[in-house]
Write a protein that holds these residues in place. Structure first.
Motif, mmCIF file in Angstrom:
data_model
loop_
_atom_site.group_PDB
_atom_site.id
_atom_site.type_symbol
_atom_site.label_atom_id
_atom_site.label_comp_id
_atom_site.label_asym_id
_atom_site.label_seq_id
_atom_site.Cartn_x
_atom_site.Cartn_y
_atom_site.Cartn_z
ATOM 1 N N ARG A 168 0.823 -1.310 -0.159
ATOM 2 C CA ARG A 168 -0.019 0.103 0.079
ATOM 3 C C ARG A 168 0.920 1.316 -0.086
ATOM 4 N NH1 ARG A 168 -5.667 -1.824 3.311
ATOM 5 N NH2 ARG A 168 -5.370 -3.938 2.447
ATOM 6 N N LEU A 169 2.135 1.077 0.533
ATOM 7 C CA LEU A 169 2.786 2.231 0.546
ATOM 8 C C LEU A 169 3.873 2.208 -0.561
ATOM 9 C CD1 LEU A 169 3.508 2.350 4.469
ATOM 10 C CD2 LEU A 169 2.247 3.714 3.213
ATOM 11 N N LYS A 170 3.811 1.331 -1.480
ATOM 12 C CA LYS A 170 4.515 1.155 -2.512
ATOM 13 C C LYS A 170 6.245 1.263 -2.248
ATOM 14 C CE LYS A 170 1.504 2.530 -6.039
ATOM 15 N NZ LYS A 170 0.387 2.575 -5.195
ATOM 16 N N THR A 171 6.571 0.539 -1.203
ATOM 17 C CA THR A 171 7.839 0.433 -0.699
ATOM 18 C C THR A 171 8.375 -0.957 -0.445
ATOM 19 O OG1 THR A 171 9.443 1.321 1.061
ATOM 20 C CG2 THR A 171 7.305 0.481 1.638
ATOM 21 N N GLY A 172 9.757 -1.046 -0.398
ATOM 22 C CA GLY A 172 10.202 -2.586 -0.414
ATOM 23 C C GLY A 172 10.062 -3.212 1.351
ATOM 24 N N LEU A 173 10.399 -4.575 1.395
ATOM 25 C CA LEU A 173 10.325 -5.262 2.597
ATOM 26 C C LEU A 173 10.974 -6.141 2.447
ATOM 27 C CD1 LEU A 173 8.670 -5.881 5.285
ATOM 28 C CD2 LEU A 173 7.202 -7.492 4.070
ATOM 29 N N THR A 174 12.041 -6.294 3.650
ATOM 30 C CA THR A 174 12.914 -7.234 3.720
ATOM 31 C C THR A 174 12.579 -7.982 4.789
ATOM 32 O OG1 THR A 174 14.856 -5.864 3.245
ATOM 33 C CG2 THR A 174 15.586 -7.920 4.144
ATOM 34 N N ALA A 175 12.379 -9.453 4.406
ATOM 35 C CA ALA A 175 11.702 -10.425 5.612
ATOM 36 C C ALA A 175 12.706 -11.233 6.421
ATOM 37 C CB ALA A 175 10.639 -11.445 4.904
ATOM 38 N N ASP A 176 12.431 -11.372 7.722
ATOM 39 C CA ASP A 176 13.161 -12.335 8.331
ATOM 40 C C ASP A 176 14.585 -11.832 8.699
ATOM 41 O OD1 ASP A 176 11.331 -14.093 8.909
ATOM 42 O OD2 ASP A 176 11.960 -15.886 7.572
ATOM 43 N N CYS A 177 14.805 -10.657 8.999
ATOM 44 C CA CYS A 177 16.125 -10.286 9.293
ATOM 45 C C CYS A 177 16.745 -10.450 10.431
ATOM 46 C CB CYS A 177 15.825 -8.793 9.248
ATOM 47 S SG CYS A 177 15.869 -7.816 7.717
ATOM 48 N N THR A 178 18.020 -10.824 10.826
ATOM 49 C CA THR A 178 18.861 -11.219 11.792
ATOM 50 C C THR A 178 19.581 -10.071 12.284
ATOM 51 O OG1 THR A 178 20.279 -12.460 10.271
ATOM 52 C CG2 THR A 178 18.544 -13.527 11.410
ATOM 53 N N LYS A 179 19.907 -9.130 11.368
ATOM 54 C CA LYS A 179 20.699 -7.869 11.649
ATOM 55 C C LYS A 179 20.209 -6.682 11.161
ATOM 56 C CE LYS A 179 25.917 -6.966 11.752
ATOM 57 N NZ LYS A 179 26.915 -7.529 10.915
ATOM 58 N N LEU A 180 20.252 -5.577 11.995
ATOM 59 C CA LEU A 180 19.893 -4.258 11.345
ATOM 60 C C LEU A 180 20.845 -3.277 11.648
ATOM 61 C CD1 LEU A 180 16.185 -4.040 12.408
ATOM 62 C CD2 LEU A 180 17.071 -4.586 10.137
ATOM 63 N N GLU A 181 21.426 -2.488 10.822
ATOM 64 C CA GLU A 181 22.261 -1.333 10.885
ATOM 65 C C GLU A 181 21.774 -0.189 10.021
ATOM 66 O OE1 GLU A 181 26.753 -3.268 11.204
ATOM 67 O OE2 GLU A 181 25.549 -4.021 9.479
ATOM 68 N N MET A 182 22.419 1.110 10.586
ATOM 69 C CA MET A 182 21.975 2.151 10.075
ATOM 70 C C MET A 182 23.057 3.152 9.774
ATOM 71 S SD MET A 182 18.797 3.656 10.010
ATOM 72 C CE MET A 182 17.666 4.617 10.680
ATOM 73 N N ASP A 183 23.138 3.967 8.547
ATOM 74 C CA ASP A 183 24.198 4.810 8.499
ATOM 75 C C ASP A 183 23.741 6.131 8.827
ATOM 76 O OD1 ASP A 183 22.698 5.964 6.495
ATOM 77 O OD2 ASP A 183 23.938 5.387 4.913
ATOM 78 N N GLU A 184 24.575 7.215 8.820
ATOM 79 C CA GLU A 184 24.146 8.673 9.453
ATOM 80 C C GLU A 184 23.161 9.211 8.628
ATOM 81 O OE1 GLU A 184 28.376 8.713 9.684
ATOM 82 O OE2 GLU A 184 27.705 8.100 11.860
ATOM 83 N N GLU A 185 23.431 8.763 7.160
ATOM 84 C CA GLU A 185 22.190 9.404 6.426
ATOM 85 C C GLU A 185 20.610 8.668 6.529
ATOM 86 O OE1 GLU A 185 25.300 8.799 4.406
ATOM 87 O OE2 GLU A 185 25.333 11.039 5.533
ATOM 88 N N GLY A 186 20.587 7.733 7.543
ATOM 89 C CA GLY A 186 19.382 7.012 7.940
ATOM 90 C C GLY A 186 19.120 5.876 6.959
ATOM 91 N N ASN A 187 20.078 5.371 6.025
ATOM 92 C CA ASN A 187 19.852 4.179 5.422
ATOM 93 C C ASN A 187 19.999 2.820 6.148
ATOM 94 O OD1 ASN A 187 19.605 5.554 2.599
ATOM 95 N ND2 ASN A 187 21.875 6.085 3.079
ATOM 96 N N LEU A 188 19.014 2.196 5.939
ATOM 97 C CA LEU A 188 18.841 0.884 6.876
ATOM 98 C C LEU A 188 19.595 -0.466 6.129
ATOM 99 C CD1 LEU A 188 17.837 -0.189 9.683
ATOM 100 C CD2 LEU A 188 15.771 -0.785 8.346
ATOM 101 N N PHE A 189 20.490 -0.895 6.779
ATOM 102 C CA PHE A 189 21.178 -2.278 6.104
ATOM 103 C C PHE A 189 20.519 -3.381 6.856
ATOM 104 C CE2 PHE A 189 23.890 1.324 5.527
ATOM 105 C CZ PHE A 189 24.452 0.927 4.282
ATOM 106 N N MET A 190 19.691 -4.055 6.175
ATOM 107 C CA MET A 190 18.862 -5.099 6.531
ATOM 108 C C MET A 190 19.480 -6.532 6.240
ATOM 109 S SD MET A 190 15.274 -3.413 5.808
ATOM 110 C CE MET A 190 15.767 -2.730 4.117
ATOM 111 N N THR A 191 20.106 -7.376 6.973
ATOM 112 C CA THR A 191 20.765 -8.504 6.856
ATOM 113 C C THR A 191 19.999 -9.876 7.082
ATOM 114 O OG1 THR A 191 22.692 -7.481 7.217
ATOM 115 C CG2 THR A 191 22.995 -9.669 7.194
ATOM 116 N N ARG A 192 19.833 -10.775 6.213
ATOM 117 C CA ARG A 192 19.214 -11.953 6.372
ATOM 118 C C ARG A 192 19.642 -13.005 5.781
ATOM 119 N NH1 ARG A 192 14.172 -13.691 3.670
ATOM 120 N NH2 ARG A 192 15.456 -15.267 3.916
ATOM 121 N N PRO A 193 19.721 -14.533 6.307
ATOM 122 C CA PRO A 193 20.215 -15.447 5.639
ATOM 123 C C PRO A 193 19.605 -15.661 4.432
ATOM 124 C CG PRO A 193 19.072 -16.137 7.821
ATOM 125 C CD PRO A 193 18.606 -14.693 7.409
ATOM 126 N N ALA A 194 20.639 -16.347 3.424
ATOM 127 C CA ALA A 194 20.171 -16.377 2.147
ATOM 128 C C ALA A 194 20.682 -17.613 1.551
ATOM 129 C CB ALA A 194 20.574 -15.301 1.226
#
Ligand code: FAD
Length: 321
Positions: free
Chosen positions: A112-138
């Protein structure tokens, strides 16, 4: 501009779920990078009084939609409620627990918001610009993929229960509670809950156990494991091998295709330590491994390793305790 980090704080029958508090903990860490605020989203009926608990666990503010349409979880009303407030306040990030409810609601919202979704993350990190780094097993857990969502906001992710650490509750924390109301589009309400029938056998909640006595293929006698677990006021969990063999219920499986746990003590009996198993337990506070093979990979993550027959260790401990 999109700002602030939101956590969908799941409640069931008015009880805030542990994963919500864990997500507030990680949201707090992420927010420190960008000086954003952590906002909890609380949806339900007669749940407003839970907002203070969310603030105590790290929320700077809580958006509440308290309405009888939200009495029981049904996808459409919940999706309408969270879409309404997300469009109004435009958060930078929204986190959900990777529970049956979170896995149902988050994709609806992201569409509904027309954005992405990363499922089942096991780690999250953020940079100073507010970008989220979403890590998940693959690829069957053989590598970890870090995914970013640079072109749209909010950045959305579901996170497995038991992976992140909640903050100690601090009752002196203050925060703003904003109660939102919305115009429901009831024409879209296609599902009504007529009756709720609880499963007769309570599902084992291994994610909340402080001590897990976990069994793998090397355990021949599950009764000994159960006896030890009872004596330690713990719970029995297992590797996938025993679940696939039909010896243990799937609700007790630890690992990539099971649950992620973080108990105070994880006692691994006869478990080799395959990467898919480690993915679910390596963040445990203290790991004891019992295995007849001194080269078993589980010993690499263990705080205490015992090279011995599982049954012999069970017998001795059960006699001692
Ligand atoms: C996509 C995918 C997802 C998966 N998801 C999961 C998951 O969620 N969880 C999971 O657990 N696995 C998962 N697996 C399976 C995983 O790869 C392993 O096969 C599994 O974890 C092995 O279970 P185990 O350690 O019980 O058995 P084994 O690997 O067979 O190890 C048995 C261990 O017991 C020891 N042993 C034998 N006899 C004794 C004794 N008498 N006393 C003490 N020790 C003894 C052996 O030395 C050995 O180390 C997944 C696999 C794939 C491909």
């Amino acid at each position: 501009m999109a700002k602030n980090i939101w956590v969908f704080c799941e409640q069931r029958d008015g009880e805030i779920q542990n994963v919500a508090l864990e997500l507030l903990g990680v949201a707090h860490e992420l927010a420190e990078k960008t000086n954003e605020k952590v906002n909890a989203v609380l949806l339900g009926h007669n749940v407003k009084d839970k907002a203070q608990m969310l603030i105590a666990h790290g929320a700077d503010g809580v958006y509440v939609v308290d309405d009888e349409n939200l009495e029981k979880f049904v996808t459409e009303p919940y999706a309408q409620a969270i879409t309404h407030i997300a469009k109004k306040y435009e958060p930078n990030v929204i986190l959900f627990g990777a529970t049956s409810i979170g896995r149902d609601l988050a994709p609806r919202l992201s569409a509904r918001l027309k954005t992405g979704l990363t499922a089942d993350c096991t780690k999250l990190e953020m940079d100073e610009e507010g970008n989220l780094f979403m890590t998940r097993p693959a690829f069957g857990g053989n590598l970890f993929a870090t995914i970013i969502c640079p072109d749209s906001r909010p950045q959305m992710s579901t996170v497995r229960p038991g992976v992140m650490k909640k903050l100690e509750a601090d009752a002196s924390r203050a925060g703003e509670v904003v109660v939102e109301a919305l115009e429901w589009d009831t024409s879209k309400f296609a599902v009504t809950v007529l009756e709720e029938v609880k499963a007769e056998k309570a599902e084992a909640n291994i994610e909340d156990a402080k001590i897990l006595v976990s069994c793998g293929r090397g355990v021949k006698n599950l009764e000994s494991a159960q006896e030890l677990a009872s004596k330690l006021h713990g719970t029995v969990s297992a590797s996938r091998t025993l679940v696939d063999a039909g010896l243990v219920d799937h609700a007790r499986q630890v690992g990539q295709t099971g649950k992620t746990v973080r108990p105070e003590a994880y006692l691994a009996f006869g478990i080799s330590g395959a990467i898919q198993h480690l993915a679910g337990m390596e963040e445990s506070e203290f790991i004891v491994a019992v295995n007849t093979d001194k080269n078993a990979p589980i010993f690499k993550v263990a705080n205490l390793g015992i090279v011995a027959d599982a049954e012999a260790v069970f017998k001795n401990l059960n006699k001692l305790l």
